[in-house]
Every structure is written in structure tokens, then in C-alpha cells.
Scaffold this motif. Structure first.
Motif, mmCIF file in Angstrom:
data_model
loop_
_atom_site.group_PDB
_atom_site.id
_atom_site.type_symbol
_atom_site.label_atom_id
_atom_site.label_comp_id
_atom_site.label_asym_id
_atom_site.label_seq_id
_atom_site.Cartn_x
_atom_site.Cartn_y
_atom_site.Cartn_z
ATOM 1 N N CYS A 104 -19.050 -96.780 73.823
ATOM 2 C CA CYS A 104 -19.901 -95.892 73.018
ATOM 3 C C CYS A 104 -21.318 -95.665 73.566
ATOM 4 O O CYS A 104 -21.824 -94.549 73.477
ATOM 5 N N HIS B 24 -16.680 -93.521 82.009
ATOM 6 C CA HIS B 24 -17.808 -92.800 81.405
ATOM 7 C C HIS B 24 -19.118 -93.528 81.657
ATOM 8 O O HIS B 24 -20.126 -92.938 82.009
ATOM 9 N N MET C 96 -15.678 -97.732 67.934
ATOM 10 C CA MET C 96 -15.367 -96.559 67.115
ATOM 11 C C MET C 96 -16.593 -95.677 66.915
ATOM 12 O O MET C 96 -17.152 -95.599 65.825
ATOM 13 N N HIS C 97 -17.058 -95.031 67.982
ATOM 14 C CA HIS C 97 -18.202 -94.153 67.840
ATOM 15 C C HIS C 97 -17.826 -92.879 67.102
ATOM 16 O O HIS C 97 -18.683 -92.124 66.692
ATOM 17 N N LEU D 6 -18.836 -81.033 72.892
ATOM 18 C CA LEU D 6 -18.809 -81.670 71.566
ATOM 19 C C LEU D 6 -19.579 -80.736 70.657
ATOM 20 O O LEU D 6 -20.765 -80.956 70.385
ATOM 21 N N ASN D 7 -18.919 -79.672 70.220
ATOM 22 C CA ASN D 7 -19.618 -78.632 69.466
ATOM 23 C C ASN D 7 -18.914 -78.298 68.156
ATOM 24 O O ASN D 7 -17.700 -78.407 68.047
ATOM 25 N N ARG E 295 -19.319 -80.233 87.526
ATOM 26 C CA ARG E 295 -18.467 -80.136 86.348
ATOM 27 C C ARG E 295 -18.815 -78.891 85.542
ATOM 28 O O ARG E 295 -19.972 -78.630 85.255
ATOM 29 N N LEU F 78 -11.874 -88.694 84.849
ATOM 30 C CA LEU F 78 -13.208 -88.699 85.458
ATOM 31 C C LEU F 78 -13.194 -89.066 86.936
ATOM 32 O O LEU F 78 -14.228 -89.078 87.577
ATOM 33 N N VAL F 79 -12.027 -89.413 87.466
ATOM 34 C CA VAL F 79 -11.991 -89.839 88.863
ATOM 35 C C VAL F 79 -11.204 -88.877 89.756
ATOM 36 O O VAL F 79 -10.910 -89.180 90.902
ATOM 37 N N ILE G 39 -20.086 -90.057 64.930
ATOM 38 C CA ILE G 39 -20.017 -88.649 65.339
ATOM 39 C C ILE G 39 -19.544 -87.787 64.165
ATOM 40 O O ILE G 39 -20.066 -86.702 63.922
ATOM 41 N N GLN H 97 -23.106 -75.328 67.100
ATOM 42 C CA GLN H 97 -24.080 -76.425 67.104
ATOM 43 C C GLN H 97 -23.511 -77.602 67.901
ATOM 44 O O GLN H 97 -22.346 -77.939 67.741
ATOM 45 N N ALA H 98 -24.359 -78.216 68.701
ATOM 46 C CA ALA H 98 -23.935 -79.425 69.394
ATOM 47 C C ALA H 98 -23.903 -80.566 68.385
ATOM 48 O O ALA H 98 -24.845 -80.754 67.613
ATOM 49 N N ILE H 99 -22.792 -81.302 68.379
ATOM 50 C CA ILE H 99 -22.633 -82.377 67.392
ATOM 51 C C ILE H 99 -23.706 -83.452 67.577
ATOM 52 O O ILE H 99 -24.180 -84.048 66.626
ATOM 53 N N LEU I 247 -13.992 -77.393 65.505
ATOM 54 C CA LEU I 247 -14.744 -78.098 66.542
ATOM 55 C C LEU I 247 -14.197 -77.766 67.918
ATOM 56 O O LEU I 247 -13.037 -77.378 68.062
ATOM 57 N N LEU J 262 -12.841 -84.677 78.423
ATOM 58 C CA LEU J 262 -13.535 -85.740 79.159
ATOM 59 C C LEU J 262 -14.730 -86.264 78.365
ATOM 60 O O LEU J 262 -15.604 -86.922 78.902
ATOM 61 N N SER J 263 -14.786 -85.960 77.079
ATOM 62 C CA SER J 263 -15.984 -86.296 76.291
ATOM 63 C C SER J 263 -15.973 -87.712 75.741
ATOM 64 O O SER J 263 -16.937 -88.136 75.125
ATOM 65 N N ALA J 264 -14.910 -88.458 75.940
ATOM 66 C CA ALA J 264 -14.803 -89.830 75.414
ATOM 67 C C ALA J 264 -14.726 -89.865 73.893
ATOM 68 O O ALA J 264 -15.038 -90.864 73.273
ATOM 69 N N VAL J 265 -14.326 -88.743 73.301
ATOM 70 C CA VAL J 265 -14.139 -88.711 71.855
ATOM 71 C C VAL J 265 -12.685 -88.367 71.576
ATOM 72 O O VAL J 265 -12.143 -87.414 72.134
#
Lengths: 300, 111
Positions: free
Chosen positions: A201, A230, B1-2, B101-102, B95, B82-83, B6, A85-87, B28, B33-36
Motif C-alpha cells: 500500500c 510497485h 487492504m488499501h 484511478l479515476n 508508460r 510491471l516487468v 480508496i 476526478q482522480a480518486i 470508475l 497496473l494500478s495495484a488496486v
């Protein structure tokens, strides 16, 4: 807690409709609770109602379960179930709904992102004043606290709603959905979504916009695009604001634009000053082109 | 703090699938590169899982490296940020991975 009326705790976001004064809260599970406070009394109200929102008025859960029955296989430890599942699925599904809603009405929705203090609200105020009578615009304002920005927008002549995210550092698709419900934007109009001032964010949360517009001002560092890649990678357009201050600063415009193109070779850039009006025509031309595209897409 | 928001999504999706069964482990997949930040997810997980069927569960995070295909010279490019540009100098990259993010799987306590 809602900064204006202090009426609730534990909510994810509060949406204040500047036209009607109605407040809507989104709780942590995504339920909506709307109520209106009459604020035209001039006594010191000290009602400290701390209602727990055990409401039984019909809230709308719309989680789309599309779990394609996970295959289970037992092992010595327990049962492992593949989820795949995608978060971000809930946010992304709601963002897609917003996008379809905008598209069907030929509405151009833009997600404005920047650091605090780059001049997002000032750009919007000037845009609304300059385009009044030509282009219908309404605004969804995102801030952690206060309805100050939505009030500034309303004073400029455009309908606005304020979303207070409390401790949240970005807007999410469900908040925008509630904002849009309150604003009821007309067909062919522009919906400007001013995100919470934050270059991190908001890049992760799709709101259903046609494009992200990143705003950078010349009082910040030239290298912000590579410091926050980003966001600048996710943006279609970068507005470089406060150019009227360039004579007083060491800001290197060409270097900044080169950094922006380094993280995003396709990014378009416009230099402007919301204060003097310099460059604003280029921004309006970009908006017009996007509106035409939005209207063509609706029938594609 | 996202990562807090999440993590709430993670706990809510897993709890929905687990129904009322106790969850032992969640795996997970997080792209580099997901910024998490995986550390921040770990930190938030214990807090958010408290009082749910995920309380006490182990959070496993598999990091996925970034990769891309150069549209100009068709070379495979490993992306550390990312650069990154291709060796040929082009930044026109398609990409292929790094933004995942799964939730891959969960392990439930044996009934």
C-alpha cells in the motif's frame, strides 16, 4: 484506538509528539483533534472516557474544490454527470503541499519503505548517531500500534513523532502534515518518514517526499523486488541491509540486484550493515548529494 | 487492504458532487497496473456506501490495459505486468496507460 492513552475510537490515525507528549487524532474525515495527556502521575488511572468528538474547536477542513462544472445530460434512467476526478486527488493535493513546504525550506524528505523487520529503524538509529552535529535529522515514525520506534529514535538523539495508523497499513499525506507541524523541522534538515512496514500500500500514497528509499534485508528473498514490483518501481534507492549476515545465508546479492533493475532500470543500490557500519558511508554520501539537490531545487 | 481507504475516497468525492441527491450508479476507470483490485473495491463499496447517498448504487469498473512506447525502438508495447520488456529487449518504456484511478461519472436518481 490510541495505543498509548486509549483516548479515542474511530480515528484514522493518532500522532504522538515524543517531545511534548501531545496527541493529535485525525478522524475519518481528515479533521484534526489535538490534546495533551499528562502522563507523569503514578496512580492507576482508569478513566474510560469515550468522548465522541463532537468538538466545536476549529478544525481545519481544506478540501480544494476545483470541480470544473460537470456537464449533465438527462436520460431515461436518471441524470448522468461526468466527473473525471482522480480518486487519489485529496491525498495528492496534500502531498503537493507537503512537497512545496519542504522544498521552500531546503528540507530533504525521504519516505522509507520496506517489509516489517528489514531494519529501517536500526538504519535510522545508526544514521542519527553517526551524523549528529553534522546533519539535523528528524523522524516521523509510522506503525499501526505503539510508540516504541519513535522512542528508539529519540534515544538516538533526534526529534521524532509517532503516527499510529490503527488498522491502516500505510501513511497518508495528511498524517505527515500533522507530524511535520509537531516537529517543525529546521531549514536544510532531513525529514525521514518511516512508513508502516508493508511493501504494497505505501507505494500508492504520495506523502510529498523527494524520494522513496526501499529497504530490503538479506534475510528476505532475493526476488522481493519482482514480487512487489510497485514499490521497487517507485523507489529511487534500494538499501540492501544486514550484509554482515551474508556468510551464514544462501542469499545471492547479484541476483537480487538484477531483479531490482529488472523492475526499475534506474534504481540505485547500496549494500550496508547498520550493525557493523559497513557501507553506511555510501548511504551518507547519497544523502549529502540529495540534500545538495534539495537546496538547489529550492531556488530553481 | 488499501482498497478500503480508496473506496472511502470514492464515496466522499461522489457524495460531495451529488450533494443530497441519491446516486444510482458510479463508473470508475481502474488501470490494470494500478495495484488496486476491482473485486476488493466492489466488496468495500457496499460497506462504505451504507448510510450515504450512494447506498445501493451500482459500482461499474472499467479496467484499462497497460500500454507503453519503447524509447529505444519506438514500438508500442502492451504491458501485462510491471516487468514487461519491449520485443527489442529494452526496458526503457514510456508508460501511456494502466495506472488510472479515476471516477468517470455518476448517475443520479431522476428528480
Amino acid at each position: 484506538m490510541c495505543g498509548t492513552c486509549g483516548c479515542s475510537d474511530g480515528n484514522k490515525a493518532t500522532i504522538i509528539d515524543l517531545q511534548t507528549g501531545a496527541h493529535t487524532h485525525i478522524d475519518a474525515d481528515g479533521n484534526e483533534i489535538t490534546h495533551t495527556h499528562d502522563h507523569d502521575h503514578d496512580h492507576d488511572h482508569d478513566h474510560d472516557h469515550d468522548h465522541d468528538h463532537d468538538h466545536e474547536h476549529g478544525h481545519t477542513h481544506e478540501h480544494s474544490h476545483d470541480h470544473d462544472h460537470a456537464q449533465a445530460h438527462s436520460n431515461a434512467h436518471g441524470t448522468t454527470i461526468a466527473l473525471e476526478q482522480a480518486i487519489m486527488q485529496k491525498n495528492d493535493a496534500l502531498a503537493d503541499r507537503n512537497r512545496a513546504w519542504f522544498s521552500g525550506r531546503e528540507i530533504l524528505a525521504l519516505n522509507l519503505v520496506s517489509s516489517p523487520g528489514s531494519g529501517k529503524t536500526t538504519i535510522l538509529e545508526r544514521t542519527i548517531r553517526d551524523l549528529i552535529g553534522k546533519t539535523p535529522i528528524c523522524v516521523i515514525e509510522g506503525d499501526q500500534q505503539t510508540a516504541n520506534d519513535a522512542q528508539r529514535i529519540k534515544d538516538s538523539g533526534a526529534p521524532s513523532v509517532q503516527i499510529n495508523t490503527g488498522t491502516g497499513c500505510h501513511l497518508e499525506a495528511d498524517m505527515v502534515m500533522v507530524g511535520v507541524k509537531a516537529l517543525k523541522p529546521a531549514s536544510g534538515s532531513i525529514v525521514m518518514i518511516e512508513n508502516v512496514g508493508n511493501l504494497v500500500c505505501p507505494a500508492l500514497f504520495d506523502l510529498g517526499e523527494a524520494a522513496k528509499v526501499a529497504i530490503l534485508s538479506v534475510t528476505e528473498g532475493e526476488d522481493k523486488p519482482i514480487k512487489y514490483p510497485h514499490m521497487f518501481q517507485a523507489a529511487d534507492l534500494m538499501l540492501l541491509n544486514k550484509t554482515d549476515l551474508l556468510p551464514y545465508l544462501d542469499f545471492d546479492v547479484e541476483e537480487c540486484l538484477a531483479y531490482a533493475r529488472k523492475v526499475n532500470p534506474k534504481i540505485k543500490t547500496i549494500q550496508l550493515s547498520a550493525k557493523t557500519g559497513e557501507g553506511m558511508e555510501d548511504w551518507y554520501a547519497w544523502l549529502d548529494a540529495q540534500r545538495i539537490e534539495a537546496s538547489e531545487k529550492a531556488f530553481a | 487492504m488499501h482498497e478500503m481507504g480508496i473506496t472511502r475516497n470514492i464515496v466522499s468525492i461522489v457524495a460531495e458532487h451529488a450533494k443530497s441527491q441519491k446516486v444510482r450508479r458510479v463508473r470508475l476507470e481502474v488501470g490494470k497496473l494500478s495495484a488496486v483490485m476491482p473485486d476488493a473495491l466492489q466488496f468495500c463499496f457496499d460497506v462504505v456506501a451504507k448510510g450515504t447517498v450512494l447506498e445501493g448504487a451500482v459500482l461499474e469498473i472499467v479496467e484499462v490495459v497497460g500500454s507503453a512506447k519503447c524509447r529505444k525502438c519506438h514500438a508500442d508495447v502492451e504491458l501485462h505486468d510491471l516487468v514487461t520488456a519491449c520485443k527489442c529487449g529494452s526496458r526503457d518504456l514510456q508508460r501511456l496507460s494502466g495506472e488510472e484511478l479515476n471516477i468517470k461519472e455518476m448517475e443520479l436518481e431522476a428528480a
